[in-house]
Structures are given as structure tokens and as C-alpha cells.
Design a protein around this motif. Structure first.
Motif, PDB file in Angstrom:
ATOM      1  N   LEU A  30       0.876   0.518  -3.990  1.00 45.04           N
ATOM      2  CA  LEU A  30       0.081   1.050  -2.883  1.00 45.04           C
ATOM      3  C   LEU A  30       0.673   2.331  -2.310  1.00 45.04           C
ATOM      4  CD1 LEU A  30      -0.932  -2.157  -0.890  1.00 45.04           C
ATOM      5  CD2 LEU A  30      -2.206  -0.922  -2.641  1.00 45.04           C
ATOM      6  N   THR A  31      -0.215   3.162  -1.796  1.00 48.91           N
ATOM      7  CA  THR A  31       0.241   4.345  -1.067  1.00 48.91           C
ATOM      8  C   THR A  31       0.671   3.934   0.335  1.00 48.91           C
ATOM      9  OG1 THR A  31      -1.969   4.715  -0.236  1.00 48.91           O
ATOM     10  CG2 THR A  31      -1.388   5.843  -2.286  1.00 48.91           C
ATOM     11  N   LEU A  36       0.752   0.509   5.160  1.00 49.46           N
ATOM     12  CA  LEU A  36       0.699   0.400   6.613  1.00 49.46           C
ATOM     13  C   LEU A  36      -0.396  -0.579   7.030  1.00 49.46           C
ATOM     14  CD1 LEU A  36       2.064   1.546   9.092  1.00 49.46           C
ATOM     15  CD2 LEU A  36       0.335   3.341   9.154  1.00 49.46           C
ATOM     16  N   THR A  37      -1.576  -0.428   6.386  1.00 51.60           N
ATOM     17  CA  THR A  37      -2.671  -1.346   6.678  1.00 51.60           C
ATOM     18  C   THR A  37      -2.274  -2.790   6.384  1.00 51.60           C
ATOM     19  OG1 THR A  37      -4.191   0.413   6.068  1.00 51.60           O
ATOM     20  CG2 THR A  37      -5.103  -1.798   6.241  1.00 51.60           C
ATOM     21  N   ALA A 294      -6.835 -10.465   7.913  1.00 58.94           N
ATOM     22  CA  ALA A 294      -6.995  -9.457   6.866  1.00 58.94           C
ATOM     23  C   ALA A 294      -8.372  -8.802   6.971  1.00 58.94           C
ATOM     24  CB  ALA A 294      -6.815 -10.102   5.491  1.00 58.94           C
ATOM     25  N   PHE A 295      -9.383  -9.618   7.220  1.00 54.16           N
ATOM     26  CA  PHE A 295     -10.757  -9.131   7.357  1.00 54.16           C
ATOM     27  C   PHE A 295     -10.842  -8.088   8.468  1.00 54.16           C
ATOM     28  CE2 PHE A 295     -15.089  -9.215   8.829  1.00 54.16           C
ATOM     29  CZ  PHE A 295     -15.869  -9.537   7.732  1.00 54.16           C
ATOM     30  N   LEU A 299     -10.713  -4.456   6.563  1.00 47.93           N
ATOM     31  CA  LEU A 299     -12.084  -4.052   6.243  1.00 47.93           C
ATOM     32  C   LEU A 299     -12.498  -2.723   6.889  1.00 47.93           C
ATOM     33  CD1 LEU A 299     -13.816  -5.531   4.274  1.00 47.93           C
ATOM     34  CD2 LEU A 299     -15.114  -6.498   6.154  1.00 47.93           C
ATOM     35  N   PRO A 300     -12.235  -2.522   8.191  1.00 45.88           N
ATOM     36  CA  PRO A 300     -12.628  -1.233   8.781  1.00 45.88           C
ATOM     37  C   PRO A 300     -11.956  -0.058   8.073  1.00 45.88           C
ATOM     38  CG  PRO A 300     -12.034  -2.785  10.500  1.00 45.88           C
ATOM     39  CD  PRO A 300     -11.644  -3.406   9.203  1.00 45.88           C
ATOM     40  N   GLN A 301     -10.694  -0.235   7.706  1.00 48.70           N
ATOM     41  CA  GLN A 301      -9.973   0.832   6.998  1.00 48.70           C
ATOM     42  C   GLN A 301     -10.597   1.091   5.644  1.00 48.70           C
ATOM     43  OE1 GLN A 301      -7.826   2.501   8.451  1.00 48.70           O
ATOM     44  NE2 GLN A 301      -6.595   1.268   9.853  1.00 48.70           N
TER      45      GLN A 301
END
Lengths: 379, 293
Positions: A30-31, A36-37, A294-295, A299-301
Motif C-alpha cells: 500500500l501507498t 494511513l486510511t 472499516a466501512f 469507504l468514503p476515502q
């Protein structure tokens, strides 16, 4: 011993193991943005597990969860921090070793939850919810004014976690694993993962054991619980203490991930986010709380990141629906869809998809009465 | 059906003698309304004692006082030497008074979860031990689960032991509630309308179960019931309440012939039909049950 081996080879256990392997491998792929997310999601998961124990299992509505998150975050900062200056304010700190500060912050949050129990023991339902609202407002006031602890409006930096000279930062020591440079996020990832696994296991154990049954009984009927020998008031406040400790741990993790904590973050909206997590995830289920976290976090990200590629979505700053707006619409629609089609939340959805498979495999062979399961009855 | 009795000693506390339950001049008032007015009766060890009376007579209030849900304004309840009045419900439960509810109050989860809740006062595992999965907590849970399974089988619930209670039919759930109360290893078992809403077959099975519990475990049973047939068959002694007052008491036969009872409970005027006839009482109560539901 062969029993243990058999238990490890069950599909559910194998699935958990596979999930853990994937989570452990993610930092290699992952980046920083997604790391971070993911870190936010793991911190949120811990907080959601706590709120779920309180609201989902014990039936005590709390809008004050963000207060206990703040106690954990600022508690850690104060316990681990040193005397000095932060912005325009003089700040103090105990300068404890960071792992001890983490434990102390969690305990502090638990104590705060316990101190609230004279109030939580006397109020129920919506009334308790509104009373916990007061915590958020008091918290905001204290955070902005107790500047020697919190650094005031502009916040205060958190001491990075250090284990025997190994810091969870970009340097000190420089670390490279399999050609990937291990920065702060990669290192924090594994701390968060360990804490999350411990948090899930502890919550599962509690819910499957004597305390969990007592808490569930308190939710379903306080009178019946009392008559069964459960000291209701004690269990209600115990639920508050445990829930606050989870929130405190989540707060510490957030402080470490942010690096700097500002009072504005711990507002009412954050409490509502956590309520959304446990409702979307499925009340009373530990796995559901994690999934809900997690949702709500990821999800928004995800939508924001990929909304630009959707048809009819225009570039930011031009007329029409921009990526930001589109992601909000999608996120809102996703929440409504989950709640409409699975009142038991994501956990209910998982149970229902798993149930036919289990029946086909010949488990649960005892004759089932033909009554239809009421929706959401076992959440 | 009586094998539970033989294994009973393994888990129960060392002194398992059933003491007398004595209710002395208990008065309960709700905002001026007298729900119980100086009611006295005593339940002999190992007997089945029925509390009957028309709706609103104070039967459920009486149960709520016995289990500590309501506080008596005056009067005392003793279990042997221990005074129960003034104790919180969970302390009374720990002293060996178990009850069921008129409308079933089970918690979500399986039958096993519900029965294990009944073991709460007999077990010790706290938050820390359970959270850390300490061997002591695991062993305790395992041991008590075995006992809960025995009790489930004793009440013909072995086949549904691991099923969610929400999936079970009404009569079975009613039996789960009784099993949960038995899981507390009580000295006194309070059954609030154990056969209400059941069909004839279920009533018969429950009646058999109640007798088996008394004969097998030797505990006292206090019964609130509308089914006169059941009471006449099972009860050793009957206390009759009307408007919160005890209007009669004695063996079922004595009570049946008591003019005050006939007047208050079976209805004045047609006592020629009703007195001494359990069947008719039964029908009358079936009607009452319907009204309540």
C-alpha cells in the motif's frame, strides 16, 4: 492436541488466519495514503468494539464516546510528553516511557468511565444518550482551556512510541524490510494490528463468557437479569469502564497516527460516526464492529479516490457533481442499502450468507422448527 | 427424569437443606392503591404451594416482593433464618430463590446461553479472568455447562440445547425459562403461570415436570396459576388472594369448599355449578387467559 489442530483447520479459523496474513502483508503493497486510511480504520475498530460492548451488548446508548477517545489521546500525550512549549502555550507532561504511557492512558479512560457510572446507573435509553452528550461539551471546553495538558486550540504533538530504543517513526533506526523502506506508518501498522487482534480476542472472550451473558441479560431485561443473580448496577458501570478503556486505546492509537492531536477532532460528529459503525456493523457483534469501522473509515476515502473516474462526475471546481460530492452520495447510499437489506448490519449479512452453507455441510442437523427467524433478532 | 437429583450434590453449595419460606403481614402500596394488604402465608419445605385469585388480586405483586423486585412497605419475608425483605434481587437469587415470569423473559442467544445465565450467582469468573481466557474461567464455564445440559435434558430440552431461543415455539420457551430458574439450584422455585397459553399436551408435560422437580430435587415450589385443574392436582397447599387480601388458605379440598373463595374467585350466584368442580374453573380461567393476551 489433535482437537486444537482440528479447530485450527476449521474454515472460519482458516479464514481468520488468511485475513491476518493479508493484513500483515499490506504494508508491503500500500501507498502511504492507504496505510494511513488503514491505520484510522484499525483505531476506529478498537473504539467501535468498545462502544458495541456498551450500546450493542448492554443496551446503553452513548453519545459520549468521543470524550473517552479524547481522554485516551490526551492522556497518552500528557503521560508521555515532557515539559516545554507547544505553540504559544507552556505544556507539562510526566515524561513516562511511551508503552507505560499507553497503558496509563487506557486505565485513565477506564477510570473516567467509572466516574460516570453514578450517572449512567440512574439513566436509561435516550436519557442516558443525552446525558453522555454533556461529556462531549465538557470535554471540548476542557480540551480548549486546559492548555498545559492539551496545548489548547492548536493541539499538541504526541511523543512517538518507542520500544527499547526502536521508535515507530521514519528514522531511528533506519529500517528496510525486503526492499521496502519501513517508515512510521509501516511500523505503526504492526502495533495497530497487534492491538486490534488483542482487542478482538478480549471482547470475544468477554462476550462468550459469564460477563457477556450478564451484560446481554441486562440489555434484554434488567429485572430478569437481577432476578437471575446479576447485580445490574455493577454490570452497567463495568460495561462503561470496559467500553471507555477500548475508546482510550483507540485514542492513543489515533494520537500516534496523527502525530498531533487537536480538540476539534473529538466533537459530537465523531461520536455519531462510532454509533454509525456499530449499527452498520451489527449491534452486539465484535466482528461487526470491526467491519463497520472499516466501512465508515475506508469507504468514503475509496469513493473520494475513485469518484473522478465515474461517468457524469466533473472535475473539482467546475459545475456539476464533483468527486467530493459524488463520494458523499455514494457513501450515504451505501449506508442506507446496508440498513435496508440487512437490519442485522454487516454481521447479520455475513451470518445469513454463511448459514445455508453450514446447513448444506450437515451441521446444525438437529431438527429446526419451521418458524422463520425474525429479522435482526439475533444481532 | 429424576437423574438430575442424583447428580445434584456435585455443584450445589454444601448445605442444601430447604428452609421454610415465611411471608408475614406483607403490605405493598402503589400510590395509594393497596396491592397487598397484610398478607401472610408460609411454604413448608419441599411442598408445592399455589397462590390463586382473580386478576388483580396481587399474585404477581406477591412474587415481585418474594424475589425482591418490589419492596414491601410493611411486613417481612424470611427464608429460614435469613430475612429477604430489603435485599436487592440479585442477593435474594443468590440465597436460593429462583423465579419465572408470566410473560416469557429470555435473553437473546441459545438455550445454553440462557441456562448459563442461571448459573451466574453460582460462578465466579470476572471480567479479567474471562477476557484473558484464564484456565480457571474456562474450566468453570465447562463444568457449569455440563450441569446446564443435565438440567436441560431433565426438562426434555436436550435436543434444542444449542438452538437460538427465538426459533423455539412458545411452550418450549416457557420450559426454557423454568430450566433457567432450575439452573440456579434454588431452594424455592417461584413459577408465575407456568402453563398459561399452553395446549393440553404441553400443560400435562409441564405438570409432570413440576412434580418431577419437587420429587427429584426436594425443593419448595410456589405457583401462581389460573388453571384450577392443575392446582387441584399438584398443590399441597393453596393461598387465595382477592383485592390484595388473603381470604382463604389450606389444602385444595378445603379451599374449594370455602364459601369466601367460591364467592370471590369462582363468581357469586352460580356456585352450585362451580364449587368443587375443577373443570369449570379451568374453563373460566381459559377465558381469563384469553382476555389477558
Amino acid at each position: 492436541m489433535s482437537d486444537r489442530l482440528a479447530a485450527l483447520l476449521r474454515p472460519a479459523a482458516l479464514g481468520t488466519l488468511a485475513g491476518l496474513v493479508v493484513l500483515a502483508a499490506l504494508p508491503f503493497y500500500l501507498t502511504d495514503f492507504w496505510l494511513l486510511t488503514g491505520l484510522f480504520a484499525m483505531a476506529a475498530a478498537l473504539g467501535a468494539i468498545g462502544l458495541n460492548l456498551l450500546s450493542g451488548t448492554t443496551g446503553q446508548l452513548s453519545l459520549g464516546h468521543s470524550f473517552f477517545l479524547a481522554v485516551g489521546a490526551y492522556g497518552y500525550i500528557w503521560f508521555a510528553g515532557d515539559d516545554g512549549r507547544s505553540g504559544t502555550h507552556d505544556v507539562t507532561g510526566l515524561g513516562l516511557p511511551t508503552p507505560i504511557a499507553l497503558v496509563a492512558a487506557v486505565l485513565l479512560a477506564g477510570v473516567m468511565g467509572g466516574l460516570f457510572s453514578p450517572i449512567s446507573g440512574r439513566l436509561r435509553g435516550m436519557y442516558l444518550g443525552v446525558a453522555t452528550l454533556a461529556l462531549v461539551f465538557i470535554g471540548e471546553h476542557v480540551m480548549n482551556n486546559a492548555t498545559t495538558v492539551t496545548g489548547g486550540y492548536n493541539g499538541r504533538a504526541a511523543e512517538p512510541m518507542t520500544f527499547f530504543g526502536f521508535t515507530l517513526t521514519d528514522r531511528e533506526p533506519h529500517l528496510e524490510v525486503l526492499g521496502i523502506e519501513f517508515g512510521a506508518y509501516e511500523r505503526l501498522w504492526y502495533l495497530a494490528l497487534v492491538l486490534l487482534v488483542v482487542g478482538v480476542v478480549v471482547a470475544r472472550n468477554l462476550l462468550r463468557g459469564r460477563p457477556g451473558r450478564a451484560l446481554g441479560a441486562v440489555r434484554d431485561s434488567e429485572i430478569a437479569a437481577a432476578v437471575m443473580g446479576v447485580p445490574v448496577a455493577r454490570y452497567r458501570s463495568a460495561a462503561f469502564v470496559v467500553s471507555s478503556m477500548y475508546a482510550g486505546l483507540a485514542g492513543v492509537l489515533l494520537a500516534l497516527v496523527f502525530g498531533r492531536v487537536i480538540p476539534d477532532y473529538f466533537g459530537l460528529a465523531l461520536s455519531i460516526d462510532y454509533l454509525a459503525m456499530i449499527v452498520i456493523g451489527g449491534l452486539g457483534s465484535v466482528g461487526g464492529a470491526v467491519a463497520g469501522a472499516a466501512f465508515v473509515t475506508v469507504l468514503p476515502q475509496l469513493f473520494a479516490h475513485y469518484a473522478g473516474a465515474l461517468p457524469l462526475v466533473t472535475a473539482t471546481g467546475t459545475d456539476g457533481i464533483g468527486p467530493q460530492e459524488a463520494s458523499r452520495y455514494l457513501y450515504g447510499a451505501a449506508i442506507v442499502l446496508v440498513l435496508l437489506f440487512s437490519p442485522g448490519g454487516l454481521a447479520g449479512l455475513a451470518r445469513r450468507t454463511a448459514a445455508p452453507r453450514r446447513r448444506a455441510a450437515g451441521h446444525g442437523a438437529t431438527s429446526r422448527p419451521r418458524t422463520k427467524e425474525p429479522q435482526g433478532a439475533d444481532t | 427424569m429424576t437423574h438430575a437429583a442424583t447428580t445434584h450434590k456435585t455443584d450445589a453449595e454444601p448445605d442444601f437443606t430447604v428452609p421454610e419460606l415465611a411471608v408475614r403481614a406483607v403490605t405493598v402500596r402503589f400510590a395509594g392503591l393497596v396491592a397487598l394488604d397484610a398478607v401472610s402465608f408460609s411454604v413448608a419445605p419441599g411442598s408445592i404451594h399455589a397462590v390463586i385469585g382473580p386478576n388483580g388480586a396481587g399474585k404477581s405483586t406477591c412474587f415481585n416482593v418474594l424475589s425482591g423486585v418490589y419492596r414491601a412497605e410493611r411486613g417481612t419475608v424470611h427464608l429460614g433464618d435469613r430475612e429477604l425483605t430489603g435485599l436487592p434481587p440479585h442477593r435474594i437469587a443468590a440465597l436460593g430463590v429462583a423465579r419465572t415470569f408470566q410473560n416469557i423473559v429470555l435473553t437473546q442467544g441459545t438455550v445454553a446461553d440462557n441456562l448459563m445465565l442461571g448459573r451466574h450467582a453460582l460462578t465466579r469468573a470476572g471480567f479479567t479472568a474471562t477476557a484473558l481466557h484464564l484456565p480457571s474461567a474456562v474450566r468453570e464455564q465447562h463444568r457449569h455447562r455440563e450441569r446446564a445440559r443435565e438440567i436441560a435434558e431433565f426438562l426434555d430440552l436436550g435436543a434444542v440445547f444449542d438452538q437460538p431461543v427465538t426459533l423455539l415455539p412458545y411452550g418450549v420457551r416457557k420450559r426454557v425459562e423454568m430450566a433457567r430458574a432450575l439452573c440456579m439450584e434454588p431452594k424455592v422455585l417461584l413459577l408465575d403461570e407456568p402453563v398459561a397459553g399452553m395446549n393440553a399436551d404441553e400443560r400435562l408435560r409441564t405438570a409432570e415436570a413440576i412434580t418431577a422437580v419437587r420429587d427429584g430435587l426436594g425443593i419448595s415450589i410456589v405457583l401462581v396459576e389460573h388453571d384450577m385443574g392443575l392446582i387441584m392436582r399438584l398443590a399441597d397447599e393453596v393461598t387465595v388472594l382477592d383485592f390484595g387480601r388473603r381470604i382463604a388458605g389450606g389444602t385444595p379440598d378445603e379451599v374449594r369448599q370455602d364459601p369466601a373463595v367460591v364467592r370471590a374467585y369462582l363468581g357469586a350466584g352460580d356456585d352450585g355449578d362451580n364449587s368443587g368442580n375443577g373443570r369449570n374453573g379451568d374453563n373460566g380461567d381459559a377465558r381469563e387467559n384469553e382476555e389477558r393476551q
